[in-house]
Design an enzyme around this catalytic site. Structure first.
Site, PDB file in Angstrom:
ATOM      1  N   LYS A 196     -56.523 -49.800   6.499  1.00 59.60           N
ATOM      2  CA  LYS A 196     -55.539 -48.835   6.004  1.00 59.60           C
ATOM      3  C   LYS A 196     -56.109 -48.212   4.743  1.00 59.60           C
ATOM      4  O   LYS A 196     -56.515 -48.924   3.824  1.00 59.60           O
ATOM      5  CB  LYS A 196     -54.238 -49.558   5.679  1.00 59.60           C
ATOM      6  N   LYS A 198     -55.302 -46.064   1.453  1.00 57.91           N
ATOM      7  CA  LYS A 198     -54.278 -45.506   0.569  1.00 57.91           C
ATOM      8  C   LYS A 198     -54.705 -44.095   0.212  1.00 57.91           C
ATOM      9  O   LYS A 198     -55.741 -43.891  -0.431  1.00 57.91           O
ATOM     10  CB  LYS A 198     -54.168 -46.391  -0.687  1.00 57.91           C
ATOM     11  N   ASP A 226     -52.142 -43.597   4.401  1.00 59.81           N
ATOM     12  CA  ASP A 226     -50.835 -43.658   3.734  1.00 59.81           C
ATOM     13  C   ASP A 226     -50.857 -42.900   2.412  1.00 59.81           C
ATOM     14  O   ASP A 226     -51.280 -43.446   1.389  1.00 59.81           O
ATOM     15  CB  ASP A 226     -50.472 -45.133   3.481  1.00 59.81           C
ATOM     16  N   ASN A 228     -48.284 -41.989   0.679  1.00 59.23           N
ATOM     17  CA  ASN A 228     -47.036 -42.217  -0.080  1.00 59.23           C
ATOM     18  C   ASN A 228     -46.222 -40.939  -0.270  1.00 59.23           C
ATOM     19  O   ASN A 228     -45.779 -40.613  -1.382  1.00 59.23           O
ATOM     20  CB  ASN A 228     -47.318 -42.861  -1.440  1.00 59.23           C
ATOM     21  N   GLU A 251     -48.757 -43.307   7.738  1.00 58.15           N
ATOM     22  CA  GLU A 251     -47.712 -44.001   6.982  1.00 58.15           C
ATOM     23  C   GLU A 251     -47.141 -43.064   5.915  1.00 58.15           C
ATOM     24  O   GLU A 251     -47.898 -42.528   5.092  1.00 58.15           O
ATOM     25  CB  GLU A 251     -48.351 -45.236   6.337  1.00 58.15           C
ATOM     26  N   ASN A 274     -42.796 -47.490   4.480  1.00 56.16           N
ATOM     27  CA  ASN A 274     -42.234 -48.473   3.551  1.00 56.16           C
ATOM     28  C   ASN A 274     -41.535 -47.703   2.429  1.00 56.16           C
ATOM     29  O   ASN A 274     -41.332 -48.224   1.346  1.00 56.16           O
ATOM     30  CB  ASN A 274     -43.313 -49.388   2.960  1.00 56.16           C
ATOM     31  N   ASP A 298     -40.858 -55.749   3.903  1.00 56.92           N
ATOM     32  CA  ASP A 298     -41.389 -56.369   2.688  1.00 56.92           C
ATOM     33  C   ASP A 298     -40.295 -57.318   2.247  1.00 56.92           C
ATOM     34  O   ASP A 298     -39.192 -56.882   1.904  1.00 56.92           O
ATOM     35  CB  ASP A 298     -41.654 -55.278   1.640  1.00 56.92           C
ATOM     36  N   HIS A 325     -45.424 -54.488   4.620  1.00 56.85           N
ATOM     37  CA  HIS A 325     -45.919 -53.761   3.461  1.00 56.85           C
ATOM     38  C   HIS A 325     -46.313 -54.768   2.391  1.00 56.85           C
ATOM     39  O   HIS A 325     -45.834 -55.896   2.383  1.00 56.85           O
ATOM     40  CB  HIS A 325     -44.781 -52.873   2.954  1.00 56.85           C
ATOM     41  N   ASN A 327     -47.328 -55.003  -1.928  1.00 53.63           N
ATOM     42  CA  ASN A 327     -47.695 -54.558  -3.270  1.00 53.63           C
ATOM     43  C   ASN A 327     -48.588 -55.637  -3.844  1.00 53.63           C
ATOM     44  O   ASN A 327     -48.734 -56.693  -3.239  1.00 53.63           O
ATOM     45  CB  ASN A 327     -46.454 -54.471  -4.155  1.00 53.63           C
TER      46      ASN A 327
END
Ligand SMILES: O=C([O-])C(=O)C[C@H](O)[C@@H](O)C(=O)[O-]
Ligand SMILES: [Mg+2]
Length: 429
Positions: A196, A198, A226, A228, A251, A274, A298, A325, A327
């Protein structure tokens, strides 16, 4: 056996974090976590872990006091108890959280993130008292290993000069070649087979090129991107068109359920989230509008391991996939994730984990990935042990901090390198 909670200890800590980039900015050199210990009258201690920022610490303290005298078995009672804890209104605005990465921020969600640390600690204590692993307390594991994906980040070689930080040896990754090199190391070291990236950091064409480079270097491996929520609907659709043949899913390409539904209606690439489904209240709109095809649960957001299983059941009912998910988290949370994931029947995607980026932990023995998988611990409770010396050292770092690192702020960290930086408005592209 006396399962009454006799003592609850909360230890906020700061753990080293590399300069990982996201659309908000860059990770600070240290990030807060909260370690929860619940001790029974018999002296059995259960461990939990959750976010450690001030807004979580504030309600966690009165909540911890309320727990004393209750039973570690009283897990359903934790939610009503949490409702009695006041949440400072200035901490929650009802919109996307300050960091812009974790979806909506409501008082309830904040309380659930606090409850999750205590629920896990109670389950750990109960498991230890009974001599049973947490997965057994959740109804039993349906697999012996849980698969994780490599969580690739654009990153700098180091935090900006002059900033106190721990060094990492991952090097920089700011272009397709750097991303592929990082992925290769993840694969060689941990055996991950899904990747994945980011995104939301560089203009979409650069990120498309990075995913293409990954697809060429690792043919047939599931890939995710992803940003965000950094893209408009049209940009999301363009990326989906260009990468549709290699993506397992996109994502949170765009922010909000309406935008996600529009993207989903016009592409065959599955969308994961997420951000737009992070509370039970958001499920109905998202699922009835077919806005998401995979929910990344999560257990911190959702209020613990039992709630995660309820979420998985709802996803199953609607034919929506489920994964996890992550963090920045330590081994207690990785163990908790692994236990609950092992009990979810249709977990068809490798879960996210930041754990390889965390060089520090509070466990006597770190959890390990073999062939990209974590073996489900079968010892009592979570099956992990607290290293008190390490906990004290990381707590000392938190005590010594002047307050600037106690609340995660990726935009502030970016300002050190780029004065005047503010988290970009979305859609960024
Ligand atoms: O969307 C996600 O996967 C995350 O929010 C994970 C983390 O917050 C990640 O973006 C980070 O820490 O920069
Ligand atoms: Mg995400």
């Amino acid at each position: 056996m006396n399962l009454t909670i006799a003592d609850v200890r909360l230890t906020p800590i700061l753990v080293a974090d590399p300069p990982l980039l996201n659309t908000q900015g860059v990770h600070q050199p240290y990030t807060p976590r909260l370690i929860v210990e619940v001790e029974t009258a018999d002296g059995v201690t259960g461990l939990g872990e959750t976010y450690g920022d001030t807004k979580y610490l504030e309600p966690a303290r009165p909540f911890a006091r309320k727990l004393v005298g209750r039973q570690v078995t009283d897990l359903n009672g934790l939610f009503a108890l949490a409702d009695e804890v006041a949440v400072d209104r200035s901490r929650v605005s009802g919109q996307v959280d300050v960091g812009g990465l974790r979806g909506v921020q409501t008082a309830d969600k904040l309380r659930l993130s606090v409850v999750s640390g205590f629920e896990v600690a109670c389950l750990d204590a109960l498991g230890k008292a009974l001599g049973l692993p947490v997965h057994t307390l959740l109804g039993g594991k349906v697999r012996d290993t849980v698969e994780y994906s490599a969580y690739l980040f654009y990153k700098w070689a180091g935090h900006p000069a002059g900033v106190r930080a721990e060094k990492d040896d991952w090097g920089a990754a700011v272009d397709p070649a750097g991303v592929v090199e990082q992925a290769r190391r993840f694969k060689e070291t941990y055996g991950f087979t899904s990747f994945k990236l980011k995104g939301g950091v560089f203009p979409p064409d650069e990120e498309i090129a990075a995913v293409r480079a990954l697809a060429e270097a690792f043919p047939g491996h599931p890939l995710r991107l992803d940003p965000n929520g950094a893209w408009s609907v049209e940009t999301s659709l363009r990326v989906a068109r260009e990468l549709g043949d290699v993506l397992e899913y996109l994502e949170d390409p765009t922010l909000g359920t309406a935008g996600m539904a529009e993207v989903a209606a016009r592409t065959r690439v599955p969308l994961a989230t997420n951000m737009c489904v992070t509370t039970f209240a958001e499920i109905k709109e998202a699922f009835t509008n077919d806005a998401v095809q995979v929910v990344l649960s999560d257990h911190h957001y959702w209020g613990g391991l039992h709630n995660t299983r309820q979420l998985a059941a709802i996803c199953r009912t609607f034919g929506v996939g489920v994964s996890m998910h992550s963090n920045t988290h330590l081994g207690i949370s990785l163990a908790a994730m692994t236990h609950v994931a092992s009990t979810v029947p249709d977990l068809h995607h490798a879960c996210d984990s930041h754990y390889p980026w965390q060089s520090e932990d509070v466990l006597t023995e770190r959890l390990t990935f073999e062939a990209g998988k974590v073996a489900v611990p079968d010892g009592p409770g979570l099956g992990v042990e607290l290293d008190r010396t390490r906990l004290a050292e990381l707590h000392r770092r938190w005590l010594d901090d002047d307050g600037s690192l106690r609340d995660r702020d990726d935009a502030a960290a970016m300002r050190v390198a780029e004065p005047g930086w503010t988290a970009p408005p979305v859609p960024r592209w």
